[in-house]
Enzyme design. Structure first.
Site, short mmCIF file in Angstrom:
data_model
loop_
_atom_site.label_atom_id
_atom_site.label_comp_id
_atom_site.label_asym_id
_atom_site.label_seq_id
_atom_site.Cartn_x
_atom_site.Cartn_y
_atom_site.Cartn_z
N THR A 120 5.67 21.39 -19.93
CA THR A 120 4.93 20.23 -19.40
C THR A 120 3.43 20.37 -19.60
OG1 THR A 120 4.37 19.15 -17.31
CG2 THR A 120 5.08 21.42 -17.15
N ASP A 121 2.74 19.24 -19.68
CA ASP A 121 1.27 19.28 -19.75
C ASP A 121 0.66 19.78 -18.44
OD1 ASP A 121 1.76 17.03 -18.17
OD2 ASP A 121 0.72 15.62 -19.50
N GLU A 122 1.46 19.80 -17.37
CA GLU A 122 0.92 20.22 -16.07
C GLU A 122 0.52 21.69 -16.05
OE1 GLU A 122 3.18 19.06 -12.67
OE2 GLU A 122 3.59 17.09 -13.48
N TYR A 147 5.58 24.26 -8.85
CA TYR A 147 6.34 23.84 -10.04
C TYR A 147 5.57 24.17 -11.32
CZ TYR A 147 7.65 20.75 -13.88
OH TYR A 147 7.97 20.27 -15.12
N LYS A 151 6.33 26.81 -14.43
CA LYS A 151 6.46 26.41 -15.84
C LYS A 151 5.43 27.16 -16.70
CE LYS A 151 8.84 23.77 -17.48
NZ LYS A 151 10.24 23.82 -17.99
P1 NAD Z 1 15.86 17.21 -14.24
O1 NAD Z 1 15.52 17.77 -12.92
O2 NAD Z 1 16.24 15.77 -14.34
O3 NAD Z 1 17.04 18.04 -14.91
C1 NAD Z 1 17.14 19.44 -14.82
C2 NAD Z 1 18.56 19.85 -15.15
O4 NAD Z 1 18.63 21.30 -15.11
C3 NAD Z 1 19.60 19.35 -14.14
O5 NAD Z 1 20.71 18.82 -14.82
C4 NAD Z 1 19.98 20.59 -13.33
O6 NAD Z 1 21.31 20.55 -12.85
C5 NAD Z 1 19.79 21.68 -14.37
N1 NAD Z 1 19.54 22.99 -13.76
C6 NAD Z 1 18.66 23.29 -12.77
N2 NAD Z 1 18.73 24.60 -12.47
C7 NAD Z 1 19.64 25.15 -13.31
C8 NAD Z 1 20.13 26.46 -13.50
N3 NAD Z 1 19.69 27.48 -12.75
N4 NAD Z 1 21.06 26.67 -14.45
C9 NAD Z 1 21.52 25.64 -15.20
N5 NAD Z 1 21.11 24.38 -15.06
C10 NAD Z 1 20.17 24.14 -14.13
O7 NAD Z 1 14.59 17.53 -15.16
P2 NAD Z 1 13.97 16.71 -16.39
O8 NAD Z 1 13.00 15.72 -15.87
O9 NAD Z 1 15.06 16.25 -17.28
O10 NAD Z 1 13.13 17.85 -17.11
C11 NAD Z 1 13.74 18.66 -18.11
C12 NAD Z 1 12.70 19.63 -18.65
O11 NAD Z 1 11.59 18.94 -19.18
C13 NAD Z 1 12.15 20.58 -17.57
O12 NAD Z 1 12.00 21.86 -18.14
C14 NAD Z 1 10.79 19.98 -17.24
O13 NAD Z 1 9.91 20.98 -16.80
C15 NAD Z 1 10.38 19.40 -18.58
N6 NAD Z 1 9.47 18.25 -18.54
C16 NAD Z 1 9.77 17.15 -17.79
C17 NAD Z 1 8.91 16.04 -17.82
C18 NAD Z 1 9.23 14.78 -17.03
O14 NAD Z 1 8.40 13.86 -17.01
N7 NAD Z 1 10.38 14.66 -16.38
C19 NAD Z 1 7.76 16.06 -18.61
C20 NAD Z 1 7.49 17.23 -19.35
C21 NAD Z 1 8.35 18.30 -19.32
O1 TDX Z 2 6.77 7.97 -4.45
C1 TDX Z 2 5.90 8.44 -5.18
N1 TDX Z 2 4.65 7.89 -5.15
C2 TDX Z 2 3.63 8.33 -5.94
O2 TDX Z 2 2.51 7.79 -5.88
C3 TDX Z 2 6.14 9.54 -6.10
C4 TDX Z 2 7.51 10.18 -6.14
C5 TDX Z 2 5.11 9.96 -6.89
N2 TDX Z 2 3.88 9.39 -6.83
C6 TDX Z 2 2.82 9.83 -7.76
C7 TDX Z 2 2.62 11.31 -7.90
C8 TDX Z 2 2.15 11.42 -9.35
O3 TDX Z 2 0.76 11.18 -9.43
O4 TDX Z 2 3.22 9.36 -9.05
C9 TDX Z 2 2.87 10.30 -10.07
C10 TDX Z 2 4.14 10.75 -10.78
O5 TDX Z 2 4.91 11.52 -9.86
P1 TDX Z 2 6.27 12.28 -10.28
O6 TDX Z 2 7.24 11.30 -10.83
O7 TDX Z 2 6.67 13.13 -9.13
O8 TDX Z 2 5.78 13.14 -11.53
P2 TDX Z 2 4.68 14.31 -11.71
O9 TDX Z 2 4.43 15.03 -10.45
O10 TDX Z 2 3.51 13.72 -12.43
O11 TDX Z 2 5.50 15.29 -12.70
C11 TDX Z 2 6.35 14.75 -13.75
O12 TDX Z 2 5.72 14.87 -14.99
C12 TDX Z 2 5.55 16.19 -15.48
C13 TDX Z 2 7.71 15.45 -13.77
O13 TDX Z 2 8.33 15.32 -12.49
C14 TDX Z 2 7.54 16.90 -14.14
O14 TDX Z 2 8.83 17.51 -14.27
C15 TDX Z 2 6.83 16.97 -15.47
O15 TDX Z 2 6.56 18.30 -15.80
#
Ligand code: NAD
Ligand code: TDX
Length: 331
Positions: A120-122, A147, A151
């Site tokens: 993630t960019d975070e 988190y 990462k």
């Molecule tokens: P998610 O939470 O929707 O999915 C995570 C999956 O991993 C789930 O299916 C969960 O059951 C599985 N999991 C968790 N712990 C586990 C373990 N110990 N063993 C096996 N499986 C396990 O997450 P996501 O949003 O799909 O994110 C996927 C990846 O992308 C993560 O590594 C996250 O850091 C990265 N990422 C997410 C975002 C975003 O905006 N969602 C952005 C950038 C990077």
């Molecule tokens: O109810 C809400 N209201 C609100 O204002 C929630 C759930 C979030 N927010 C804000 C927090 C953040 O500024 O919205 C923005 C996005 O929130 P999230 O969906 O929780 O995402 P963020 O914390 O930015 O992280 C996401 O992007 C990077 C993913 O969850 C991470 O897994 C990924 O690494």
């Protein structure tokens, strides 16, 4: 290739599996623990000839060893992924994101396989709202939440295994994803489903925080390009140049769903809330020719709203518990 996809029942992983099975010749074995965030329904309809699901934990060294021995490459999505949860209870983030990634790395090292690590960019921390700078692959890690720290730690492990053991691994750091099959604890699906159940959307703080929204299919096309053509050991940033304040996103959701644009509540801010992320993804464009296909956020948002409208059975059973948890922390 035969791919092992960790976390393939989650949001991004399940979309990746559908894109791979439907759009490439690669076969897929998913390993997923099916935590609260994994949903087997997200993998419905995939052909048994091309796809298999193993329910298990990436921290299980013997299981990872057996799966990795029998594949060509690993795409590592599995993680605890929600910042708010990491603030309430960091333990699972340390376990899955650090210990789990360690077990993935050890299995890949033993069997000399290709690894792509999804991050993630975070990890780079945040930027001021008016800062013209962007993160680059050389920006030092400076994470804010448990988190993002976990990462960043997982990225560090991958880099160390590349340097010390010569592992053939790549890393991508992506901006915020949106699209179908995202858990309703996350910002966009939480607000869409709030409107669908007659609740008002909830904005943290003043709603001024900025995120760079990328459609999940575009993220996955970047992951595929890096997996197939990325240079070993390299880090690639993935972004959309689609920066929006959270308030703008909520207003867009309300507008698309036929509600007044101010029909939202301001709620307690997230502790340590990152202000803004912005990434320079020119390396990905110049080396691998990737660029986002979903250029119009409003169009992608409309399709995402339609998906949640049409797939109520997928999210409805979790809605009350998710909102009760948020209410308990005044969010
Ligand atoms: P998610 O939470 O929707 O999915 C995570 C999956 O991993 C789930 O299916 C969960 O059951 C599985 N999991 C968790 N712990 C586990 C373990 N110990 N063993 C096996 N499986 C396990 O997450 P996501 O949003 O799909 O994110 C996927 C990846 O992308 C993560 O590594 C996250 O850091 C990265 N990422 C997410 C975002 C975003 O905006 N969602 C952005 C950038 C990077
Ligand atoms: O109810 C809400 N209201 C609100 O204002 C929630 C759930 C979030 N927010 C804000 C927090 C953040 O500024 O919205 C923005 C996005 O929130 P999230 O969906 O929780 O995402 P963020 O914390 O930015 O992280 C996401 O992007 C990077 C993913 O969850 C991470 O897994 C990924 O690494």
């Amino acid at each position: 290739m035969r791919l092992v996809v960790t976390g393939g029942a989650g949001f991004i992983g399940s979309n990746f599996v559908h894109q791979v099975v439907e759009g490439t010749d690669h076969d897929v074995v998913v390993i997923d623990r099916l935590t609260y965030a994994g949903n087997i329904a997200s993998l419905a309809g995939l052909p048994a000839s091309r796809f298999r699901l193993v329910q298990g934990d990436i921290c299980d060294a013997a299981l990872m060893d057996a799966l990795v021995a029998d594949c060509d490459a690993v795409v590592h999505f599995a993680a605890e992924s929600h910042n708010d949860n990491s603030i309430g209870d960091p333990g699972p983030f340390i376990q899955t994101n650090l210990v789990g990634t360690f077990q993935v790395l050890e299995a890949v090292r033993r069997h000399s396989k290709r690894l792509h690590h999804v991050s993630t960019d975070e990890v780079y921390g945040d930027l001021a709202l008016d800062d013209p700078a962007k993160f680059t692959p050389d920006t030092p890690y400076n994470p804010s939440s448990p988190y993002s720290a976990s990462k960043a730690g997982s990225n560090m492990l991958v880099r160390a295994w590349v340097r010390t053991y010569g592992l053939n691994a790549t890393i991508s750091n992506c901006s915020n994803n949106y699209g179908p099959r995202q858990h309703i604890e996350k910002f966009i699906p939480r607000q869409i489903t709030n409107v669908l159940v007659g609740r008002r959307p909830k904005l943290y703080g003043s709603g001024a925080n900025v995120r760079d929204w990328l459609h999940v299919e575009d993220h996955n096309l970047a992951v595929l390009a890096i997996l197939e053509r990325g240079r070993p050991g390299q880090t690639y940033l993935v972004g959309a140049d689609g920066e929006l304040t959270n308030r703008q996103v909520v207003e867009a959701i309300l507008l698309e769903m036929g509600q007044p644009p101010d029909a939202y509540d301001l709620v307690r801010d997230r502790p340590g809330h990152d202000l803004r992320y912005a990434s320079d993804w020119s390396k990905l464009r110049e080396e691998l020719g990737w660029r986002p296909i979903y250029r119009d956020f409003r169009q992608g948002l409309r399709a995402t709203i339609d998906w949640y409208r049409s797939n109520e059975a997928w999210w409805r059973p979790q809605k009350a518990a998710v909102e009760a948890k948020y209410e308990a922390s005044a969010q």
